[in-house]
Each structure stands twice: as structure tokens, then as C-alpha cells.
Write an enzyme that holds these catalytic residues in place. Sequence first.
Site, short mmCIF file in Angstrom:
data_model
loop_
_atom_site.label_atom_id
_atom_site.label_comp_id
_atom_site.label_asym_id
_atom_site.label_seq_id
_atom_site.Cartn_x
_atom_site.Cartn_y
_atom_site.Cartn_z
CB CYS A 2 -0.95 0.09 1.19
SG CYS A 2 -2.15 -1.24 1.21
NE ARG A 27 4.58 1.71 -0.09
CZ ARG A 27 5.60 1.47 0.71
NH1 ARG A 27 6.82 1.63 0.27
NH2 ARG A 27 5.41 1.09 1.94
CD1 TRP A 74 -0.31 -6.45 -3.15
CD2 TRP A 74 -0.48 -6.98 -0.99
NE1 TRP A 74 -0.02 -7.78 -3.03
CE2 TRP A 74 -0.12 -8.13 -1.72
CE3 TRP A 74 -0.64 -7.08 0.40
CZ2 TRP A 74 0.10 -9.37 -1.11
CZ3 TRP A 74 -0.44 -8.32 1.00
CH2 TRP A 74 -0.07 -9.44 0.25
CG ASN A 100 1.90 1.14 4.15
OD1 ASN A 100 3.06 1.49 4.21
ND2 ASN A 100 1.57 -0.12 3.92
N GLY A 101 -0.38 -0.53 6.26
CA GLY A 101 -0.05 -1.36 7.41
C GLY A 101 -1.18 -2.33 7.71
CD GLU A 475 16.09 -14.43 -7.69
OE1 GLU A 475 15.53 -14.91 -6.69
OE2 GLU A 475 15.80 -13.32 -8.17
CE LYS A 479 12.89 -12.32 -10.22
NZ LYS A 479 13.55 -11.90 -9.07
CD GLU A 482 9.13 -12.45 -8.30
OE1 GLU A 482 8.96 -11.77 -7.30
OE2 GLU A 482 10.17 -12.39 -8.98
CG HIS A 498 15.63 -39.17 -4.00
ND1 HIS A 498 15.84 -40.51 -3.73
CD2 HIS A 498 16.86 -38.62 -4.16
CE1 HIS A 498 17.14 -40.75 -3.69
NE2 HIS A 498 17.79 -39.62 -3.96
CE LYS A 587 11.46 -3.58 -6.35
NZ LYS A 587 12.06 -4.76 -6.99
#
Length: 592
Positions: A2, A27, A74, A100-101, A475, A479, A482, A498, A587
Site C-alpha cells: 500500500c 506498493r 495491496w 499503509n499497514g 532464483e 523469476k 513471478e 526421489h 514490491k
Amino acid sequence: MCGIIGCCASSSIKDILINGLERLEYRGYDSSGISYIENGKIITYKSVGKLINLKNKTKDININSSIGIGHNRWATHGEPSLNNAHPHISNNKKISLVHNGIIENYLEIKDILLGQNTSFYGKTDTEVIVKYIEYIYKGNPLDSLLTLNKVLKGTYALCIIFLDHPNKIFFLKKGSPLLIGKGKEEIYLSSDIFSLQNYTNLFLYIKDNQYGYISNSTYQVFEDGNYINTNFEKYDSKQIVEKLTTYNSYLEKEIYESKDVIKNIITKHINDSKIDFSKYKINKVIDNIENIVLLGCGSSYHSALIGKYIFEDLCKIPSSTYIASEFPYTPIIKKTNTLYILISQSGETADLISCLPLLDDFKLGIINVKNSSLSLKMDDNFFLEAGSEISVATTKAYLGQLTFLYLLGIYIANKKQLISKEYYLSLIQELESIPNKIKQILDNHQEIKDFSNIIKDYKNVFFIGRNLDYLTCLEGSLKLKEVTYIHSEAIPSGELKHGTISLIDQDVYTIALLSSNLRNKTKSNIKEIESRKGKVFSISTNDSNYNIPSTLEIFYPLLQIVPLQLLSLYTAENKKLDIDKPRNLAKSVTVE
Ligand code: G6P
């Protein structure tokens, strides 16, 4: 997550709010909204989805107000909807706020308000705050904020307008970032400096438990009822966001900037073929470090894993790595002389901040954003100076983090005389050559582009490799999922047999990294996949589908990740996705 913004100006605030929200969209982009005071009323516009919807909704509206607040959401409590979008408004329509929070005790507060017959239109924790302010408000907003700060549990940065104080925006901060920016004839509030880059470079970071107000010519900050003397600081223009010029997305731009980020860190810390960390406080504790704990989330956790490898391989210091959101709940046997390394691009990740009370030894941050909440709580920081990273999927900051981890590992190993002078010099020399090798990969991207055309139609992808190769697979896989929404998983190639091999058939693509000295073992695993009709794309230094330049074994993570970042970029382009703002992500994740 947010983003919040507020502005008291001497002319219309419409462009400032909308431009600011555009910068804050990283955000969160589940909904957006603005509130402003005009003709004795609070007027609010909200839209679900990306900011473009709010822009379209307000494009023909003439706003004659010089005071307003804005929000990008968000979603945490309550689905993305108009009712749950901020700003939230009191029932008497005289108070509007953005937040925000997360408010942890919002249900308890809601119960109190329901007992007073307060009605609610949505499901958010934020609506509870504005209704609670309405309940306790007796005409002095500062008194209400002082009380509110004692009642709320959780994290919050709040910007609030009160109809009966039409020239001021009030604020309160705890846990979530908030700053004041000072323009010529305006004063701003925002979650970050980037949102205000076109308006000012003078900023003041609000501290936890501080509250106060801004008007277009003045501001006041208080803590626990007392006035606090504060000053603005001039902010480094390097942190200011650059516009896209020749690139199609920030992801593309930032992948291409990685080599410069690495070069900058190296140039600033290597003099005469020696690593120079003399300006850092960590120097004082290095000789006593007996173990290292690395913490991070997402890509920063993947950097931490590579850091552990470096410290154990080069420095022989026992190291452990934790996903930050797990760390507080993991039974940890505390050791003395621990170096905690907290890795974060944003420096705002709530999961990392929640680890802080448990860290009782030297804390080193590897952070991109200066003055971020986490950086202010560290004993020392390595700042990446990578410039702003706009794309939600991190690329250049990840490589900057790795560069610092390598430098620190080589520095400690040399200081403790664990490596020969020759090896020390060859490590430095090779590290200095990495930016050029990355450039070669970037110049030679056609095969990756071609492969992205194939992989875009697959629903499942595996990444395999051993040892350091496997860590890069983690990573690379993150990527891909995402930004392209293709399901992917990273598996140590020896582990495939396995269990996971049962999923291999002609509909699964496997990307194999073959740079480590265990490549022959992975080659055997490739044969096992191909025998089951699985398709494989290999990346190595020669004789593979895509060849990267060679380097010292320990440095391959710096090179191998680049074609994987490019692959995610091109695949997302092929699929015509919103590359910089993948669905459901943000982000900066400021909630646990
Ligand atoms: C979010 C981002 C990831 C990032 C992670 C950690 O989930 O989408 O790309 O790796 O946060 O962020 P940090 O700012 O702490 O590195």
C-alpha cells in the site's frame, strides 16, 4: 505494501496526487483512491484495479482543492472492491483517511464500535480506524491521534483529513514508512521519496509513534504529547527514478543496469586490487565473528543462501540462513559472536523487521533504499546504490546483494589469512571482470528470446542444478513464476529421482544449469529426463543450448542468473503480461 500520499498546496493537488500514486503503484495495485476538500465537503473517488482506472475516472474532473490524500492498495483484509478501497470515510463524512499497514486488534475495536451502533460498509481494518477516530474525536485531531496510537496494535502510516480543519493533513506513524517532503509552496506526506521526485528533494523521515500535521507552509511533529524539533534533509538525487527511454519495461531496464550496479559497488570498494571496507563499522567485529546468520525473503533469501555458501567456503565460518517470516518461530540455539546479515532491497519488508527483537548481536544490512525502516535499525549497512528498482521482480538489486556478499566473504577470508595472496588477487580480478561478462550475455540474448517463444506455452517448468547451480535455480524459478505465471520449481538435480521425476513427460520443460564442477552428474540427470520424453534446455559454458562466459566456480551465480532473468522477461513479453506489475504481488511487502 500500500502506498499513501498527501499534499497541502497553494493550487490544485490533482496532478500531484495522481503522479505520486503512479510512482507508488509498485506498493500495490488492487485499487486506488483520492479524497480532497472542496466547497466545504470531503470528496472521494475510488477505483478497483490499477491506477489507470482511477485516472480515467477522474480525467475530466476539475479539482479545485489544494488539500488531498491518495492511496494504492495491496489487499490484506477484504477483497479488492470499491467498498474496501481507500480512502475510508467516517459515517458523518467529516473525516477521511488512507492507511499503509495492518491493524491487528481491529476486530476488538470494531466490537466496541458495533456496541455504539456504528455501521460499516466494508471489511477492512482501515475502516475501523476512521470510525474509531470519529468516535473519540472532540475537535482536536492531535488529541485523537495520541489516543489512537495507544489503542491501535499493529503497523500504520496514516494520512487523515478533517473537514473542520480544512487546511491541514494529519498523520500518525508506527511500523510503516512515512515521510514529509517540503516544496516551495507545498508540503507533502508520502510512503517514499520516489513519489515526490518531481516536486522536492527535501525530506524528513517520521519516526515510529510520531504524529502531527502539515499545511502548505508549515508542519509540526509530536511524540507522546511533546513537540519534536525536526529538520529536512536534502536527498541524494541518485535515488530518483529515471524514466523508461529505450526499454519496454522497467524489468528490462533493470536487467541491463545490473552490470553497472556491480561495477559501481566494486569500484567503490576495491582500491589497488584490495578490498577497502575501512569506512564500515563491521570492521571492528570481523575478527570476533564465530557464526553468521543470514535473513531475507523472496529473492533476498536466495542471495542469503549464496552468502552462506561464500562464508562457509571462503571464510570457514559456520553460517545459517532463514526465511525471515519463519525465523521468529524456529527454535534457534543462540551462539555468541554472531553476525546477523539482513538482506532486503526495500528495507521495508515486515517479515524482516519482525525478526529484529530476536537479534542481539551485530546487525549488518545489505539494503538498497537508504533511510528505509530496516536500515535505520542496523549497526551498519552496505547500501547497494542501485538506484530505484521499479519492477516488482528484483534483478539488479539481487545482483548488487550478491556482489556485497562476495566482497565481504573475500575480505574476511583474506583478513583471517584463510586464502593465499594469489587466490585473493585472482578472486578480485575475476570479480572485476563480471560486469563485462554480463554485458556479453546481454548482447547475446537471441537464443534466450527464441527459447521464450517455446516455453511460453508450457504450464510446468523445472529448474535443475547442483550446489551453487541449484541456488541459482531457486532464483531463476522464482523469476519465471513471478512474471510469467508459469508454474515452476527448482530441484537439486540429484533429488529429482526421489519423487519429482514422476511428473516428467513431454509436457514438462526442464532448464538445467551446468556450470558447477558437478555438471557431469547433472548431465546424467538430463538423460534420465530425456528418457521420459521430458524436454531440456541447458545453460553452461560450452556445448549447451545457451553458453555463458566462464568464470571461477564460486562466481557462477552472478552470470547464470542473467539469462534466466532475460528468459522471464521475454516470456512475459510473449504472453503480453504486465511485466513490471505482476498480479497479486507488491514490491515492498510491509505486512507479515
Ligand atoms: C516481495 C517482492 C520480491 C522480493 C521480496 C523481498 O515479495 O515481490 O521480489 O524479493 O519482497 O523484498 P526485499 O525488499 O526485502 O528484498
